[in-house]
Design an enzyme around this catalytic site. Structure first.
Site: not given
Lengths: 453, 453
Positions: A14, A9, A187, A205, A311
């Protein structure tokens, strides 16, 4: 055995990484997993972009529900992000009997309890290694590698954007705003960097790690969250002179009852804020956008896990590790499979009763204080007198020459104080009193300090 | 569900740690594992000592085979060490249908193929997290956390004794022999330290990691092993001046075919030796008896794992994590359980054909060379001329003043050369030629160098 069928999805940064790594390393991954892992469906609103990534190897749809409805799909990978549609789709996938892999820390930190309960009831796995510290297998370390331990505390650099900014501020002596612009240009920071620089991402997290470490439910609403936007170059410089570096840490700590028998605790500290860390600690030397998490267990002692926290391919590495885990373990008795949050879910309530997340005023830590004061006799005595009255003990004092701080002829100077461990509530009161002194000329800067030993 | 029953073979330092941690943290471990984990039998030749540890909680026997023969025992933990009786008992336990947990790196590095094959045939698990880097969950990271990756290389400080000695040599400027005695006095080195200081222990661990990382069988006999006994304080000092630290590294590297298409490899380097590492790398700053392993994967990039590599409770932490894994996963279909060496065992032979362990002469690395030379004109030209003829390119040269090295009036000096990547065989030839020069006055010191980036 036939390959396990995966539906993605979302195929942005990623998702593309997951697709590319699965393709490139398919032979080794198949040898490890015991069966192939194939992305057979991809849902993305931008179907054209999705097709440029996957070509003819997978069916591209615009409706995520077409994947959930497909009985051939074994695992749904949610890479949409946020609490909205992502939550609905994850719950629907679970209800449809799919295993779920997600990188969505916000979703789990806020709605994890509901999601894991639904998954347990349905006997499916929800795996989320990519949600914390990108490619570093920290979830696995906490959930499986350190199961012997009573975890004492976790402290992590778990947001690459802010660590990049802090590294640049220290390296180049620049202020926050300047470096933020540079990070955006490179970035490393998003156009709207709020979630990163205000500490929200790190708190998501830390919340997830606290649940796995201590066997408590995810409780993001109880986390203390403070970002790096108010940090000045001067504080970074002073910290350096005192042998410390400033890092944005996500901290989850089991709080020992003072004077009580070994092991008795009264709660969990869950907090994100800029933190002074001794410069000689490995974690103080984690630079740029890298992540690192220190875990202290009662048996293992101090361990540290380091790597890329974001990343395309580093995050994909974690997503695929989850896919391999599911391929390997899907056949295990769900009752005795690795629990989502390390602890068997029926024991979580019992733990919540005994281990509340403490309010910030109850947190105990040490402090760095910077006071802009009038350069006149008696100031230091007044300030230290107030601290002594409050029962706050001083570890070190650094007083600058007025000229160094304000230029020649200046009548102001900086007074820097490091304290020993103090209750935050006590420190709040003491700061209010110091702030009221006529010789204290600007707002007092307070940064928490952790020795991490 | 009834508690899982564990029998300990050997209750020395690690065994006592396992017993104590399981007792102390039994409530949390039960919550994580989904069932209790109980040590119900202990075998030790010193039954009296065993009884002082376990009291009345477990049956103490002197014959390990009484544990293996007991049908109530689910898991046998082998903590005897060595290749002899330990091997026989592990194989007997497997044959009796027991899962096995072992901390025995020597046994697995040499006889792992036989042991894992027996376990696979019987459908039982052999878990060995404690065999490499003590409490650091590095086996789990390689076998499960990084399964998406083509692992490029692993480099680890995986022997605490030698890292302690090297740290002390650097800190205090002392020679090897002096520090070894100190390490023995402090308990960081054994009375017979050969296995540690000659690199054998590190090579056992590197061998195990190479198998898990690359999907090849354990092949200890093909490892290159060089210890730290010949390192001088001077080399540590010179390395420091050039921006490097010297660490004993266990290295396993996938060797790319020069000029070939991406990903094509011709073999695996497996080697243990003192190594110059840039001082700014985290692993260069791992001090004392601590361990750390750097793993480079093609998707995740560089990751690092740090912690205590030895000791009673850190090692027990790893042993118990294995026990919890088995408690959680014993019900999984053996065919799709996590493979012992990360890769499905039937694919190992195929891999061995394509990825041989390369002989040391084929290894490619860069070098630190120290030559004791006559302090006269033309020496540097001769040495560098020989290197140029051999096709070895020079990265840096450091020439000391004669007086600094040999004292006032000295006619000798040290010439230090850092090279770029070179095949070891080429370097061997070049060193032989340089050694034959009349102006080269002593044996040439050669230390390998890795940039680890």
């Amino acid at each position: 055995m036939k390959p396990i069928q995966v539906g993605l999805l979302g195929i942005g940064t990623v998702g593309s990484g997951v697709f590319n790594v699965l393709q490139r390393n398919q032979e080794e991954i198949r040898r490890r997993a015991g069966r192939g892992i194939e992305i057979s469906m991809v849902a993305d609103l931008d179907a054209a972009r999705a097709k440029t990534v996957v070509g003819d190897t997978a069916q591209v749809v615009s409706d995520a529900r077409a994947i959930i409805a497909n009985p051939d799909i074994d695992i749904v990978v949610e890479l949409i992000g946020g609490y909205g549609i992502a939550k609905a789709l994850v719950l629907e996938a679970i209800a449809a009997g799919k295993h779920v892999v997600t990188a969505n820390k916000a979703l789990l930190a806020v709605h994890g309890t509901e999601i894991f309960a639904a998954a347990s009831a349905k006997g499916v796995m929800v795996a989320f290694e990519a949600a914390v510290a990108g490619g570093i297998p920290i979830i696995k370390a906490l959930r499986e590698g350190l199961t012997a331990n009573r975890i004492q505390w976790i402290a992590g650099i778990i947001n690459g954007t802010t660590n990049f900014i802090l590294s640049e501020m220290r390296d180049k002596g620049l202020d926050f705003d300047v470096v933020l612009k540079e990070a955006q240009r490179l970035g490393y920071a998003e156009a709207d960097p709020t979630f990163d620089i205000e500490g929200v991402d790190a708190a998501h997290k830390a919340t997830i790690m606290s649940a796995i470490a201590f066997g408590i439910p995810v409780q993001f609403d109880k986390a203390y969250v403070e970002g790096i936007t108010k940090l000045g170059a001067a504080d970074i410089r002073y910290a350096e002179q005192l042998g410390y570096r400033i890092k944005l840490l996500g901290i989850a700590k089991r709080r020992q009852v003072a004077g009580a028998a070994s092991g008795q605790v009264d709660g969990v500290e869950l907090r994100v804020h800029p933190t002074l860390v001794p410069a000689k600690r490995l974690i103080a030397n984690v630079e740029g956008a890298m992540n690192a998490v220190v875990v202290q267990g009662d048996a293992v002692g101090t361990t540290l896990y380091y790597g890329k926290g974001a990343g395309s391919e580093p995050t994909a590495s974690a997503v695929i590790a989850d896919l391999v885990d599911i391929a390997r373990l899907a056949s295990a008795d769900p009752e005795h499979r690795v629990p989502h949050l390390a602890f068997q879910s029926h024991t979580l309530d019992q733990a919540m009763g005994t281990l509340p997340v403490l309010p910030m005023s109850e947190v105990v830590t040490s402090y760095y204080l910077r006071l802009r004061v009038a350069d006149e006799a008696g100031v230091l005595a007044k300030v230290t007198g107030l601290l002594a009255t409050a029962g706050i003990s001083i570890d070190a004092v650094l007083q600058r020459e007025a000229d160094e701080v304000g230029g020649e002829g200046s009548t102001q100077t900086d007074l820097i104080i490091l304290t020993h461990d103090t209750r935050e509530g006590t420190m709040n009161d003491a700061i209010a009193q110091m702030q009221a002194l006529p010789t204290v000329l600007g707002p007092i800067t307070r940064i928490r300090k952790e020795e991490l030993n």
